[in-house]
Design an enzyme around this catalytic site. Structure first.
Site, mmCIF file in Angstrom:
data_model
loop_
_atom_site.group_PDB
_atom_site.id
_atom_site.type_symbol
_atom_site.label_atom_id
_atom_site.label_comp_id
_atom_site.label_asym_id
_atom_site.label_seq_id
_atom_site.Cartn_x
_atom_site.Cartn_y
_atom_site.Cartn_z
ATOM 1 C CG HIS A 284 104.538 -18.658 -60.576
ATOM 2 N ND1 HIS A 284 103.380 -18.987 -61.216
ATOM 3 C CD2 HIS A 284 105.329 -19.785 -60.655
ATOM 4 C CE1 HIS A 284 103.442 -20.242 -61.649
ATOM 5 N NE2 HIS A 284 104.620 -20.745 -61.315
ATOM 6 C CG ASP B 254 97.342 -16.397 -58.267
ATOM 7 O OD1 ASP B 254 97.012 -17.503 -57.796
ATOM 8 O OD2 ASP B 254 98.479 -16.154 -58.707
ATOM 9 C CG HIS C 122 98.400 -15.674 -67.783
ATOM 10 N ND1 HIS C 122 99.024 -16.497 -68.702
ATOM 11 C CD2 HIS C 122 98.314 -16.377 -66.636
ATOM 12 C CE1 HIS C 122 99.281 -17.645 -68.124
ATOM 13 N NE2 HIS C 122 98.871 -17.612 -66.873
HETATM 14 C C1 LIG Z 1 98.973 -18.536 -61.294
HETATM 15 C C2 LIG Z 1 99.856 -17.469 -61.842
HETATM 16 O O1 LIG Z 1 101.059 -17.552 -61.700
HETATM 17 S S1 LIG Z 1 99.105 -16.245 -62.749
HETATM 18 C C3 LIG Z 1 100.231 -14.884 -62.649
HETATM 19 C C4 LIG Z 1 100.233 -14.301 -61.260
HETATM 20 N N1 LIG Z 1 101.011 -13.090 -61.212
HETATM 21 C C5 LIG Z 1 100.459 -11.875 -61.026
HETATM 22 O O2 LIG Z 1 99.252 -11.716 -60.903
HETATM 23 C C6 LIG Z 1 101.418 -10.728 -60.961
HETATM 24 C C7 LIG Z 1 100.924 -9.514 -61.772
HETATM 25 N N2 LIG Z 1 101.036 -9.774 -63.183
HETATM 26 C C8 LIG Z 1 102.242 -9.644 -63.819
HETATM 27 O O3 LIG Z 1 103.239 -9.262 -63.227
HETATM 28 C C9 LIG Z 1 102.320 -10.032 -65.277
HETATM 29 O O4 LIG Z 1 101.083 -9.842 -65.911
HETATM 30 C C10 LIG Z 1 102.789 -11.483 -65.468
HETATM 31 C C11 LIG Z 1 104.070 -11.756 -64.686
HETATM 32 C C12 LIG Z 1 101.737 -12.480 -65.006
HETATM 33 C C13 LIG Z 1 103.043 -11.716 -66.949
HETATM 34 O O5 LIG Z 1 104.113 -10.891 -67.316
HETATM 35 P P1 LIG Z 1 104.379 -10.519 -68.845
HETATM 36 O O6 LIG Z 1 104.208 -11.723 -69.686
HETATM 37 O O7 LIG Z 1 105.689 -9.833 -68.896
HETATM 38 O O8 LIG Z 1 103.188 -9.505 -69.137
HETATM 39 P P2 LIG Z 1 102.820 -8.749 -70.475
HETATM 40 O O9 LIG Z 1 103.862 -8.962 -71.520
HETATM 41 O O10 LIG Z 1 101.422 -9.080 -70.822
HETATM 42 O O11 LIG Z 1 102.867 -7.222 -70.029
HETATM 43 C C14 LIG Z 1 102.423 -6.211 -70.918
HETATM 44 C C15 LIG Z 1 102.403 -4.899 -70.202
HETATM 45 O O12 LIG Z 1 101.372 -4.875 -69.240
HETATM 46 C C16 LIG Z 1 101.888 -4.544 -67.973
HETATM 47 N N3 LIG Z 1 101.258 -5.370 -66.976
HETATM 48 C C17 LIG Z 1 101.117 -6.705 -67.039
HETATM 49 N N4 LIG Z 1 100.514 -7.132 -65.931
HETATM 50 C C18 LIG Z 1 100.299 -6.057 -65.163
HETATM 51 C C19 LIG Z 1 99.732 -5.868 -63.897
HETATM 52 N N5 LIG Z 1 99.280 -6.918 -63.187
HETATM 53 N N6 LIG Z 1 99.650 -4.625 -63.390
HETATM 54 C C20 LIG Z 1 100.121 -3.595 -64.110
HETATM 55 N N7 LIG Z 1 100.665 -3.702 -65.318
HETATM 56 C C21 LIG Z 1 100.765 -4.929 -65.839
HETATM 57 C C22 LIG Z 1 103.349 -4.898 -68.052
HETATM 58 O O13 LIG Z 1 104.099 -4.150 -67.116
HETATM 59 C C23 LIG Z 1 103.695 -4.576 -69.461
HETATM 60 O O14 LIG Z 1 103.936 -3.217 -69.573
HETATM 61 P P3 LIG Z 1 105.300 -2.687 -70.216
HETATM 62 O O15 LIG Z 1 105.327 -3.270 -71.583
HETATM 63 O O16 LIG Z 1 105.151 -1.233 -70.132
HETATM 64 O O17 LIG Z 1 106.359 -3.255 -69.304
HETATM 65 O O1 LIG Z 2 101.331 -20.145 -66.752
HETATM 66 C C1 LIG Z 2 101.854 -19.257 -66.074
HETATM 67 O O2 LIG Z 2 102.794 -18.541 -66.473
HETATM 68 C C2 LIG Z 2 101.369 -18.946 -64.721
HETATM 69 C C3 LIG Z 2 100.073 -19.614 -64.381
HETATM 70 O O3 LIG Z 2 99.012 -19.151 -64.688
HETATM 71 C C4 LIG Z 2 100.128 -20.874 -63.654
HETATM 72 O O4 LIG Z 2 101.210 -21.415 -63.428
HETATM 73 O O5 LIG Z 2 99.055 -21.391 -63.271
#
Ligand SMILES: CC(=O)SCCNC(=O)CCNC(=O)[C@H](O)C(C)(C)COP(=O)(O)OP(=O)(O)OC[C@H]1O[C@@H](n2cnc3c(N)ncnc32)[C@H](O)[C@@H]1OP(=O)(O)O
Ligand SMILES: O=C([O-])CC(=O)C(=O)O
Length: 375
Positions: free
Chosen positions: A222, A312, A261
């Site tokens: 997050h 981010d 995302h």
């Molecule tokens: C302000 C914020 O909070 S924005 C989010 C900040 N977080 C990050 O940047 C952390 C990296 N990103 C992630 O971990 C994820 O994309 C999340 C947590 C944001 C969303 O998670 P989910 O909704 O489960 O992602 P989603 O369903 O789109 O994933 C699809 C596939 O892509 C992969 N994937 C998604 N994001 C990434 C990533 N950043 N790097 C590598 N692989 C990824 C997942 O592992 C998944 O693969 P799988 O089906 O083989 O497990």
């Molecule tokens: O909506 C989410 O899951 C994460 C995000 O981008 C935020 O909190 O700004």
């Protein structure tokens, strides 16, 4: 128009868990609105205090309302001595998110919310005090100085940088802080906001709701992703090296922070805005490495995985170019998201039913408790 992401499966994805009038996220695949206003337009035309007022009081302020609000917030920047005493006891090695969590909780002990009628005043107090809390601790533990937290800066963004660096920020930095705080302010039922709403649904006090939300935001999936992204990109000395390392990380199936995302399908509308400011800041500091490295990471992730930068990723380089230490990145996110969290707490309270979902049981069938000798 971007396709809507298919939302189903674990993590409550796609489940409607309540109502909100505060924001829409990816309603038509992309896009982010706060109370009906597009976030890009808000970031272009407003200062953060206008957006905070919009979220917390329901409308964009008039000039008189904004002047009054800024004056009120400026008057709430001071910290009680016993809170400073607590901050001085937290070691320099602590994570600043833990410091903010403790600071918020301690404030709740000293200035407890006695009735929900106080909710707006309590939220404003935290909005004004959080930059003071984090910077008071940071400067005391890292520079051995006890700073004066009451500055006359017009904006929270300017105030934050002033406390951190001991001098008023320039116009460019003040503008970028305002943009950043606006972009991070609100995002529907993300994990930290949902934490706050769950807590609010028990009719708990606002400091408990916000303390819990800070804990949820801390994680690298997050808010903590901006720090994790910085740790990654500063390890690359050129765009070509970044590409080589990213390819290796993808081959290892590493999760790459700052990408992807839960809701957006092909872009995060906040990225294009902060990326533009990161580019301007790069030019301002004469950077020829970090910004090109970041752009290459973005290209590789899209080319290889169709994964895009979330809010981010370019925040990392933008904050870095403004001389902000990496470990303060997520606390700045808190100083902004506090507005969204508090507005959701108000909304939950106004139409409350305790949030209590069910679980699918996957354990043992009913069985007798064996005697100790038989276990
Ligand atoms: C302000 C914020 O909070 S924005 C989010 C900040 N977080 C990050 O940047 C952390 C990296 N990103 C992630 O971990 C994820 O994309 C999340 C947590 C944001 C969303 O998670 P989910 O909704 O489960 O992602 P989603 O369903 O789109 O994933 C699809 C596939 O892509 C992969 N994937 C998604 N994001 C990434 C990533 N950043 N790097 C590598 N692989 C990824 C997942 O592992 C998944 O693969 P799988 O089906 O083989 O497990
Ligand atoms: O909506 C989410 O899951 C994460 C995000 O981008 C935020 O909190 O700004």
């Amino acid at each position: 128009m971007a396709a809507q992401k298919e939302l189903s499966g674990a993590g409550l994805r796609g489940q409607v868990a309540g109502k909100t009038a505060l924001s829409t996220v990816g309603k038509s695949g992309s896009g982010l609105t706060y109370r009906g206003y597009d976030v890009s337009e808000l970031a272009d035309k407003c200062i953060f205090e206008e957006v905070a007022y919009l979220l917390l009081y329901g409308n964009l302020p008039t000039r008189t309302e904004l002047d009054g609000y800024q004056t009120k917030l400026k008057g709430l920047r001071g910290l009680p001595q016993s809170l400073k005493d607590v901050l001085e006891r937290i070691p320099a090695a602590a994570h600043p998110m833990d410091v903010l969590r403790t600071g918020c909780s301690m404030l709740g002990n000293l200035e407890t919310e006695m009735s929900f009628d106080e909710e707006n005043d309590q939220a404003d107090r935290m909005l004004a005090a959080f930059p003071s809390i984090i910077n008071y601790w940071y400067r005391f533990s890292h520079d051995n100085v006890r700073i004066e937290t009451e500055t006359d800066d017009e904006t929270i963004g300017g105030h934050f940088l002033h406390l951190l660096k001991g001098e008023k920020p320039n116009e460019l930095h003040t503008k970028v802080m305002n943009v950043s705080l606006i972009l991070y302010a609100e995002h529907e039922f993300n994990a930290s906001t949902f934490t706050a709403r769950v807590c609010a649904s028990t009719l708990s006090d606002i400091h408990s709701c916000i303390t819990g939300a800070i804990g949820s935001l801390r994680g690298p999936l997050h808010g903590g992703a901006n720090e994790a992204a910085m740790d990654m990109i500063e390890g690359f000395s050129s765009a070509d090296e970044a590409e080589k390392e990213m390819m290796a990380m993808l081959a290892r199936k590493d999760k790459i922070m700052g990408f992807g995302h839960a809701i957006y399908s092909e872009s995060d509308p906040r990225n294009v805005v902060i990326k533009g400011w990161a580019e301007k800041l790069a030019a301002d500091v004469g950077d020829e490495v970090l910004y090109p490295v970041s752009v290459r990471c973005e290209e590789v992730m899209w080319r290889e995985k169709k994964l895009f930068c979330n809010a981010d990723f370019f925040h990392a380089s933008a904050y870095h170019f403004m001389g902000i230490p990496t470990k303060l990145f997520t606390p700045i996110f808190v100083c902004s998201r506090l507005t969204g969290w508090a507005a959701h707490v108000f909304e939950q309270r106004a139409n409350n039913r305790i949030i209590r979902p069910s679980a699918q049981y996957t354990g043992e069938d009913l069985r007798p408790v064996p005697e100790m000798s038989a276990r």
